[in-house]
Scaffold this motif. Structure first.
Motif, PDB file in Angstrom:
ATOM      1  N   ASN A 143       0.842  -1.193   0.000  1.00 46.67           N
ATOM      2  CA  ASN A 143       0.000   0.000   0.000  1.00 46.67           C
ATOM      3  C   ASN A 143       0.879   1.246   0.000  1.00 46.67           C
ATOM      4  O   ASN A 143       1.958   1.253   0.589  1.00 46.67           O
ATOM      5  N   ILE A 152      -4.735   4.621   4.768  1.00 48.09           N
ATOM      6  CA  ILE A 152      -5.119   3.309   4.250  1.00 48.09           C
ATOM      7  C   ILE A 152      -5.289   2.379   5.443  1.00 48.09           C
ATOM      8  O   ILE A 152      -4.350   2.160   6.207  1.00 48.09           O
ATOM      9  N   GLY A 155      -5.462  -3.867   3.340  1.00 45.71           N
ATOM     10  CA  GLY A 155      -5.703  -4.381   2.001  1.00 45.71           C
ATOM     11  C   GLY A 155      -4.429  -4.540   1.202  1.00 45.71           C
ATOM     12  O   GLY A 155      -3.317  -4.557   1.749  1.00 45.71           O
ATOM     13  N   LYS A 157      -2.254  -3.419  -2.395  1.00 45.17           N
ATOM     14  CA  LYS A 157      -1.995  -2.535  -3.532  1.00 45.17           C
ATOM     15  C   LYS A 157      -3.008  -1.388  -3.619  1.00 45.17           C
ATOM     16  O   LYS A 157      -3.514  -1.069  -4.702  1.00 45.17           O
ATOM     17  N   ASN A 158      -3.292  -0.794  -2.502  1.00 49.62           N
ATOM     18  CA  ASN A 158      -4.139   0.390  -2.487  1.00 49.62           C
ATOM     19  C   ASN A 158      -3.265   1.636  -2.531  1.00 49.62           C
ATOM     20  O   ASN A 158      -2.131   1.633  -2.053  1.00 49.62           O
ATOM     21  N   THR A 159      -3.817   2.728  -3.068  1.00 56.05           N
ATOM     22  CA  THR A 159      -3.044   3.950  -3.253  1.00 56.05           C
ATOM     23  C   THR A 159      -3.877   5.166  -2.868  1.00 56.05           C
ATOM     24  O   THR A 159      -5.051   5.258  -3.240  1.00 56.05           O
ATOM     25  N   VAL A 167      -8.556   5.062   1.888  1.00 56.14           N
ATOM     26  CA  VAL A 167      -8.948   3.751   1.372  1.00 56.14           C
ATOM     27  C   VAL A 167      -9.341   2.901   2.567  1.00 56.14           C
ATOM     28  O   VAL A 167      -8.519   2.655   3.461  1.00 56.14           O
ATOM     29  N   ARG A 172      -6.426  -2.935  -4.799  1.00 58.26           N
ATOM     30  CA  ARG A 172      -6.249  -2.114  -5.998  1.00 58.26           C
ATOM     31  C   ARG A 172      -7.212  -0.927  -6.053  1.00 58.26           C
ATOM     32  O   ARG A 172      -7.733  -0.576  -7.117  1.00 58.26           O
ATOM     33  N   ASN A 173      -7.453  -0.331  -4.922  1.00 58.26           N
ATOM     34  CA  ASN A 173      -8.305   0.855  -4.873  1.00 58.26           C
ATOM     35  C   ASN A 173      -7.440   2.112  -4.906  1.00 58.26           C
ATOM     36  O   ASN A 173      -6.290   2.101  -4.472  1.00 58.26           O
ATOM     37  N   THR A 174      -8.011   3.217  -5.390  1.00 57.36           N
ATOM     38  CA  THR A 174      -7.290   4.475  -5.480  1.00 57.36           C
ATOM     39  C   THR A 174      -8.171   5.616  -5.001  1.00 57.36           C
ATOM     40  O   THR A 174      -9.306   5.775  -5.465  1.00 57.36           O
ATOM     41  N   GLU A 186     -10.889  -2.397  -7.162  1.00 59.87           N
ATOM     42  CA  GLU A 186     -10.787  -1.536  -8.336  1.00 59.87           C
ATOM     43  C   GLU A 186     -11.707  -0.320  -8.231  1.00 59.87           C
ATOM     44  O   GLU A 186     -12.276   0.138  -9.235  1.00 59.87           O
ATOM     45  N   LYS A 188     -12.108   3.536  -7.935  1.00 58.18           N
ATOM     46  CA  LYS A 188     -11.273   4.679  -8.287  1.00 58.18           C
ATOM     47  C   LYS A 188     -12.015   5.977  -7.967  1.00 58.18           C
ATOM     48  O   LYS A 188     -12.884   6.419  -8.743  1.00 58.18           O
TER      49      LYS A 188
END
Length: 280
Positions: A143, A152, A155, A157-159, A167, A172-174, A186, A188
């Motif tokens: 993350n 964050i 989770g 790979k959240n950004t 997040v 994979r949320n942004t 996903e 965004k």
């Protein structure tokens, strides 16, 4: 005898002069370039070693050279191969291969985490990165918080790229907009003051503009009984009812206009009859 006495006096004078010269002369040691290079290298290594192995709050040696680091803490035995490369009043409490390079920063544990934003916190997890000041990563893996005040909760790979973005969890949320929120998969949130909740793994769910909230899901139920309510159907029914209501209003307006047109036609017909009688 006189010659011997003169010789002794001359010798005594020479010895006294030599002794005085030695007493007033200081010797300046020379340092080779190799030794100076070793000293500079030792400074960098020793500064890190002292912070790493001290296991207590302490002043780090600076050798009168910046940067000055002090009152940093690494828990001896619990934090392995972890370093505070720059910053003051920072701490690594446990974990492995964690790195801090900012002031007032804490890494609680985990592995290969990096915190470079002032007042940032990584509680744990793996390969998390906190670059923004006052940013927080509660856990998870890979993350990244790039902006100030980003959060964050967990989770993969959240950004967070927008200030005050959050997040809540998932993968994979942004959260790219300011004060934006993303959760699920996903999702965004690309716009300011937007919230996106992605619960459909078939496609990414993206915000539709500022001050918007978007849900991406196949269905949403309410209640846990034998007949749960599908909220999407409820929303669809409400939308249909609203559209029917609009249609009713339009139909009523059309009927009113039609009646007025009929009355106007009767009036025109009467006027034509009067005009015909006058002409005859």
């Amino acid at each position: 005898m006189l010659a011997q006495s003169m010789t002794l006096v001359v010798l005594s004078t020479i010895v006294c002069a030599a002794s005085a010269n030695l007493a007033t002369t200081t010797t300046t040691p020379t340092v080779s370039s190799t030794a100076a290079a070793a000293s500079a290298s030792d400074y960098g290594n020793y500064r890190v070693r002292q912070v790493q192995l001290g296991g207590r709050w302490e002043w780090s040696l600076s050798f009168s050279q910046p940067p000055y680091m002090y009152n940093n803490y690494i828990n001896e035995g619990a934090a392995i191969d972890s370093y505070i490369t720059d910053g003051n009043w920072s701490a690594i409490l446990a974990g492995s291969k964690n790195i801090i390079s900012s002031d007032y920063t804490v890494i609680g544990g985990g592995g290969v985490n990096t915190a470079s934003g002032e007042f940032s916190t990584i509680r744990g997890g793996l390969r998390n990165t906190a670059k923004g000041s006052y940013s927080v990563i509660n856990g998870g893996a890979v993350n990244k918080v790039h902006s100030n005040y980003g959060t964050i909760l967990g989770g993969y790979k959240n950004t967070v790229k927008g200030r005050f973005g959050t997040v809540l969890g998932g993968g994979r949320n942004t959260a790219a907009g300011r004060f934006s929120v993303a959760a699920g998969f996903e999702a965004k949130a690309m716009d300011d003051y937007s919230a996106v909740f992605g619960f459909n793994d078939a496609e990414e769910c993206m915000s539709k503009g500022e001050f918007s909230v978007r849900f991406c899901a196949g269905y949403v139920t309410f209640g846990d009984g034998d007949y749960p309510t599908d909220l999407l159907k409820v929303f669809s029914a409400v939308d249909k009812s609203r559209r029917l209501s609009q249609y009713d209003e339009i139909d009523s307006a059309v009927q009113t206009i039609d009646k007025r047109l009929q009355n106007m036609a009767k009036t025109v017909q009467l006027q034509n009859e009067i005009l015909s009688s006058l002409q005859s």
